[in-house]
Design an enzyme around this catalytic site. Structure first.
Site, short mmCIF file in Angstrom:
data_model
loop_
_atom_site.label_atom_id
_atom_site.label_comp_id
_atom_site.label_asym_id
_atom_site.label_seq_id
_atom_site.Cartn_x
_atom_site.Cartn_y
_atom_site.Cartn_z
N LYS A 130 38.67 -13.00 -3.60
CA LYS A 130 38.72 -13.64 -2.19
C LYS A 130 40.13 -14.07 -1.87
CE LYS A 130 35.80 -14.69 0.96
NZ LYS A 130 34.46 -14.40 1.44
N ASP A 170 35.73 -12.06 6.81
CA ASP A 170 35.15 -13.29 6.38
C ASP A 170 35.22 -14.22 7.90
OD1 ASP A 170 33.52 -14.94 4.18
OD2 ASP A 170 35.00 -16.32 5.30
P1 NDP Z 1 32.67 -15.73 11.95
O1 NDP Z 1 33.89 -16.08 12.08
O2 NDP Z 1 32.16 -14.74 12.48
O3 NDP Z 1 31.47 -17.05 12.30
C1 NDP Z 1 31.43 -18.16 11.88
C2 NDP Z 1 30.53 -19.01 12.58
O4 NDP Z 1 30.60 -20.38 11.89
C3 NDP Z 1 31.13 -19.45 13.98
O5 NDP Z 1 30.24 -19.21 14.87
C4 NDP Z 1 31.75 -20.66 13.89
O6 NDP Z 1 31.74 -21.37 14.95
C5 NDP Z 1 31.13 -21.22 12.65
N1 NDP Z 1 31.71 -22.15 11.95
C6 NDP Z 1 32.83 -21.67 11.21
N2 NDP Z 1 33.32 -22.79 10.65
C7 NDP Z 1 32.51 -23.97 10.81
C8 NDP Z 1 32.62 -25.31 10.70
N3 NDP Z 1 33.70 -26.07 9.99
N4 NDP Z 1 31.68 -26.18 11.41
C9 NDP Z 1 30.86 -25.48 12.02
N5 NDP Z 1 30.84 -24.25 12.48
C10 NDP Z 1 31.61 -23.43 11.90
O7 NDP Z 1 32.35 -15.42 10.14
P2 NDP Z 1 31.41 -15.09 9.48
O8 NDP Z 1 29.86 -14.88 10.26
O9 NDP Z 1 31.73 -13.80 8.96
O10 NDP Z 1 30.87 -15.67 8.13
C11 NDP Z 1 29.98 -17.05 8.17
C12 NDP Z 1 29.68 -17.40 6.98
O11 NDP Z 1 29.05 -16.15 6.08
C13 NDP Z 1 30.81 -17.65 5.96
O12 NDP Z 1 30.16 -18.78 5.03
C14 NDP Z 1 31.15 -16.51 5.16
O13 NDP Z 1 31.87 -16.71 4.02
C15 NDP Z 1 29.76 -16.05 4.95
N6 NDP Z 1 29.86 -14.47 4.58
C16 NDP Z 1 30.41 -13.71 5.47
C17 NDP Z 1 30.24 -12.29 5.18
C18 NDP Z 1 30.68 -11.19 6.02
O14 NDP Z 1 30.47 -10.10 5.73
N7 NDP Z 1 31.32 -11.71 7.25
C19 NDP Z 1 29.56 -11.85 3.74
C20 NDP Z 1 29.02 -12.70 3.10
C21 NDP Z 1 28.95 -14.11 3.69
P3 NDP Z 1 33.39 -21.57 15.76
O15 NDP Z 1 33.47 -19.96 16.16
O16 NDP Z 1 33.18 -22.81 16.74
O17 NDP Z 1 34.36 -21.71 14.68
#
Ligand code: NDP
Length: 449
Positions: A130, A170
């Site tokens: 990672k 991510d």
């Molecule tokens: P994105 O950046 O596309 O979206 C993240 C979302 O979560 C946004 O809506 C963001 O809101 C919100 N968010 C992030 N940090 C916080 C926080 N501290 N408090 C509240 N809301 C938060 O990321 P992903 O969708 O790619 O990833 C989301 C999760 O899924 C993570 O845990 C990631 O590790 C996991 N994941 C992702 C994969 C992938 O293929 N992308 C694969 C497997 C797991 P805002 O825009 O306001 O920050």
């Protein structure tokens, strides 16, 4: 965390605490796995003798580096970059890249550690790693994002390679960022090495259905959990936290499979639309306009925006945490249970605190841990690598079908392993043990590595 650990595992955990001081998320992820490994050590004592667990808890390599870059006004900024190459027993390191101001070594290590077992569960030849940076992409122009990604890759490229380490996206890293990083890798390495990064655009080596894969996969996994109880998603009310890549496509597949999604969020708050979320509108706001989720209520007047409150107060049958780590705590779990929630599947990594997981278990709420439930993203990344290796490009339908088969298999593996180790229905045990055993067997076969 008040449960005592098996006496063979307690010293291992203490050692992890001592050697990785202050890295709380990493401690949490390690502990969660160790809590499930007692019966494994009893069945396979050689794993204890050969210190396989201690070896797995120590990353093979940790890279920390400086990322200097200039903003549009000419001001210089210094960020910190990380890549933790955790375990390559099953294949090249594989795992995403996170850009978020909260990123530090402990967060990258927790994510890398979980990635080892998740990748093992997919059945595909990928190790665990990672990376990321404490860079905050919010409010930055395209040019600033590009300069940052180029600076990061100018250092990182020497540690990557399709047979060495293959990053993906991510939080804060989507196709735009992967594009800038790939372009810089190509310049630095003087190689068009498609499979060195995944999550690429379709015109330049990306896979169909990669963008959708994590969210879709989470819903496929949830469906299998319900099917095992002779139930289905049809007609279920669903709440999804986040509105990023994972959340949007979890909502899309849940709607396609007959659920009604009524709420989603971002870090500013959540929206509720009792008529069902208008997903095209969410996509426009988040993917095209890159605005806050509250903008949803400008077009859907009956919907409401609630700032700074947990989305888990919204009554639902199915909850899919798809935002970030530790976003669903014991208090939230109590609310969900009281409101009749029957299933929680983690689209995000470690979004549910240990206390909340225990509450769900006690209340017999079906709980799908991220290692299993969100493995569809990395699995489809591995499918992207397969297409790159054979210079091929598969249709959306074929790729999605492969993804669904993989998720069905992961579910079966977790389900059966939980039964075999005396915890029927406990997917945390099933995912940890099945993933751990696959990596351990490979490590033992390779000698002392
Ligand atoms: P994105 O950046 O596309 O979206 C993240 C979302 O979560 C946004 O809506 C963001 O809101 C919100 N968010 C992030 N940090 C916080 C926080 N501290 N408090 C509240 N809301 C938060 O990321 P992903 O969708 O790619 O990833 C989301 C999760 O899924 C993570 O845990 C990631 O590790 C996991 N994941 C992702 C994969 C992938 O293929 N992308 C694969 C497997 C797991 P805002 O825009 O306001 O920050």
């Amino acid at each position: 965390m008040n449960r005592t650990l098996d006496e063979r595992l307690d010293p291992i955990y203490r050692d992890v605490l001592r050697r990785n001081a202050g890295e709380e998320e990493f401690h949490q992820a390690v502990r969660e796995v160790l809590e499930t490994l007692g019966p494994v050590l009893s069945k396979y004592p050689e794993l204890g003798e050969k210190k396989v667990i201690q070896r797995i808890c120590e990353p093979e390599r940790q890279i920390i580096f400086r990322i200097p870059w200039q903003d549009d006004s000419g001001e210089i900024h210094i960020n910190r970059g990380f890549r933790v190459q955790f375990n390559s027993a099953l294949g090249p390191y594989k795992g995403g890249t996170r850009f978020h101001p909260s990123v530090d070594l402990g967060i990258i290590k927790f994510l890398g550690f979980e990635q080892i077992f998740k990748n093992a569960l997919t059945g595909l030849p990928i190790g665990g790693g990672k990376g990321g940076s404490d860079f905050d992409p919010k409010g930055r122009s395209d040019d600033e994002i590009m300069r940052f990604c180029q600076s990061l890759m100018t250092e990182l490229y020497r540690h990557l390679g399709e047979y060495t380490d293959v990053p993906a996206g991510d939080i804060g890293v989507g196709q735009r960022e992967i594009g800038y990083m790939f372009g810089q890798y190509k310049r630095m390495a003087n190689r068009y090495e498609s499979a060195v990064l995944t999550g690429k655009g379709l015109d330049w080596g990306g896979s169909r259905a990669r963008k959708e894969a994590t969210g879709y996969g989470t819903v496929f996994f949830a469906q299998q959990m319900l099917k095992a109880k002779s139930d289905s998603l049809e007609g279920k009310t669903c709440v999804v936290s986040g509105s990023g890549n994972v959340a949007v496509y979890a909502m899309e597949k849940a709607i396609q499979r007959g659920a009604k999604v009524i709420a989603c969020s971002d870090s500013s708050g959540y929206i509720v639309d009792e008529k069902g979320i208008d997903l095209d509108l969410v996509k426009r706001i988040k993917e095209v306009e890159r605005r806050r989720i509250s903008a949803y209520t400008e077009s859907r007047k009956h919907a409401k925006f609630v700032g700074q409150q947990p989305i888990w107060e919204v009554k639902c049958d199915v909850a899919l945490p798809c935002a970030t780590q530790n976003e669903l705590n014991g208090k939230h779990a109590k609310l969900l249970v009281e409101n009749g929630c029957i299933l929680v599947a983690e689209g995000a990594n470690m979004p549910t605190t240990p206390e909340a997981i225990r509450l769900f278990r006690d209340a017999e709420v079906l709980f799908g841990p991220g290692k299993a439930a969100n493995a569809g993203g990395v699995a489809t990344s591995a499918l992207e690598m397969q297409q790159n290796a054979s210079r091929d490009s598969w249709s959306f339908e074929y790729t999605e079908q492969r993804l669904e088969e993989i998720m069905v298999n992961i579910h079966r593996r977790c389900y059966e392993t939980a039964e075999e180790f005396g915890s029927p229905g406990n997917y945390v045990v099933g995912a940890n043990v099945a993933g751990f055993l696959k990596v351990s067997r490979a490590m033992l076969a390779m000698g002392l590595i």
